[in-house]
Design a protein around this motif. Structure first.
Motif, short mmCIF file in Angstrom:
data_model
loop_
_atom_site.label_atom_id
_atom_site.label_comp_id
_atom_site.label_asym_id
_atom_site.label_seq_id
_atom_site.Cartn_x
_atom_site.Cartn_y
_atom_site.Cartn_z
N CYS A 112 -7.73 -0.20 0.08
CA CYS A 112 -7.25 0.47 1.30
C CYS A 112 -7.73 1.92 1.37
O CYS A 112 -7.58 2.58 2.39
CB CYS A 112 -5.73 0.42 1.38
N CYS B 257 -7.56 1.40 -4.83
CA CYS B 257 -7.18 0.25 -3.99
C CYS B 257 -8.19 0.15 -2.85
O CYS B 257 -8.67 1.18 -2.35
CB CYS B 257 -5.77 0.48 -3.44
N HIS C 83 0.82 -1.22 0.00
CA HIS C 83 0.00 0.00 0.00
C HIS C 83 0.85 1.26 0.00
O HIS C 83 0.39 2.33 0.41
CB HIS C 83 -1.00 -0.05 1.16
N CYS D 130 -1.73 2.15 -5.50
CA CYS D 130 -0.91 1.33 -4.61
C CYS D 130 -0.13 0.28 -5.41
O CYS D 130 -0.60 -0.24 -6.41
CB CYS D 130 -1.77 0.62 -3.57
ZN ZN Z 1 -3.71 0.21 -1.10
#
Ligand code: ZN
Length: 383
Positions: free
Chosen positions: A249, A247, A237, A254
């Motif tokens: 996240c 992503c 990440h 990422c």
């Molecule tokens: Zn990520």
């Protein structure tokens, strides 16, 4: 009697067990000279460990040239207990049992979709089956370590981008069913522990896991480095392309959106406009010199080398091991990666393909269980 009840007030038992587990041949005299403990202390603790059935005496060694008494060697009583390793992916649970010296008893894998609703039932079913199949031993299961493809801190899962296990307290839920020590740890960290236990000359190393996501396990000065909240090595990440691919996240661009197995396959299927293509077909295309596939692999290798160099800059390892089905099946990627790295200040750091394959984190779980049970700082596979 478990090791934790022996000689609890000092570190002598763990120092002695550490010598016995990590050296090929060990006698009371060699322990005394290696640890600096006097001979009577060594004899007393060894006596306790033999009575506890944790170690055994084996045959007499060669007598000394001066005709001294033949030393008796000491070994871990490997069949006194069994370690259970579990690796949980979003679509697979794998289990491995091993004796106290790391010798593997059994490995099994179950393909099934995992989520927070079914995980406890599935795990309990597989653990019960393993308990029935495992030879009965004095201490039984000495510990269960579970490998998680996500961030783990303080025995809690704090982030799993591709399934919802971060919404449950896995360890507490399992402890309601099992009276066995249970630990959870990040998959890449466990792979690093395993790599370290097999490749002992290296005191600073990074194990780079490239699967559904990307993570790195970091060994510094022979010890796993987790960081402040377990996020050390969360290289997947870090941003490779600002404003790039979304992503889970929450960020964009990422590293793992470009260099994970899933990312590579997504790009390949897009290029070929065929969602059914497999990795084996990608490899065939590459070997047939298909221009689009060669270009894809060259770009992938360049992006991967950037991620590797970022890790090299962050931790300055002696060596990096890559654990991935991508490089296992297409090792031609590594020379391309090395070419990119050779133009940087990190050009002396070798990048090797891990030989532990898909079992790396399971071996790491065994290392964790055995080290914790025997209270030793280091563990090496001598099998
Ligand atoms: Zn990520």
């Amino acid at each position: 009697m478990k090791p934790s009840t022996i000689d609890k007030q000092n570190k002598n038992a763990s120092a002695i067990l550490s010598e016995i587990i990590n050296q090929p041949t060990v006698s009371r005299a060699s322990i005394s000279s290696a640890t600096g403990l006097n001979k009577s202390t060594v004899s007393e603790v060894v006596k306790q460990l033999i009575e506890a059935k944790l170690i055994v005496e084996i045959g007499a060694g060669e007598s000394s040239p001066s005709g001294g008494r033949k030393p008796i060697f000491l070994k871990i009583n490997k069949t006194a207990g069994v370690s259970l390793s579990i690796d949980i992916r979003f679509d697979q649970i794998s289990l491995l049992t091993a004796y106290l010296d790391g010798e593997v008893i059994q490995t099994v894998s179950h393909h099934e979709q995992i989520n927070k609703q079914n995980i406890i039932t599935r795990l309990m079913k597989h653990i019960s089956a393993i308990q029935q199949e495992t030879p009965s031993t004095l201490f039984g299961l000495i510990g269960i370590t579970i490998s998680i493809h996500g961030v783990v801190h303080d025995n809690q899962i704090s982030f799993t981008p591709y399934f919802d296990l971060d919404e449950i307290d896995l360890v507490t839920a399992l402890k309601q069913h099992l009276a066995i020590p249970i630990y959870i740890e990040n998959e890449a960290n466990l792979s690093a522990l395993a790599e370290s236990a097999f490749n002992t000359p290296y005191t600073h190393m990074v194990s780079f896991s490239v699967h559904t996501g990307i993570g790195a396990g970091v060994i510094l000065n022979d010890h796993l480095y987790r960081g402040y909240k377990g996020r050390s090595g969360e290289i997947g990440h870090t941003v490779l392309y600002p404003g790039g691919i979304d992503c889970p996240c929450g960020n964009k661009g990422c590293f793992e959106q470009y260099c994970s197995f899933n990312a590579l396959m997504k790009r390949y299927r897009q290029i070929k406009n065929d969602q059914t293509l497999t990795y084996d077909q990608l490899i065939n295309h590459y070997h047939e010199q298909d221009a689009e596939t060669i270009d894809l692999i060259n770009r992938f290798s360049r992006d991967l080398s950037i991620g590797l160099m970022n890790v090299m800059g962050a931790y300055d390892p002696e060596v990096i091991f890559i654990n991935s089905e991508i490089t296992d099946k297409l090792p031609e990627i590594l020379p391309i990666v090395e070419q990119h790295i050779s133009r940087s200040i990190y050009n002396e750091i070798p990048v090797y393909r891990s030989e532990l394959g898909s079992k790396a984190s399971l071996y790491g779980c065994a290392v964790y269980n055995i080290k914790t049970f025997l209270m030793v700082d280091q563990f090496r596979f001598n099998v």
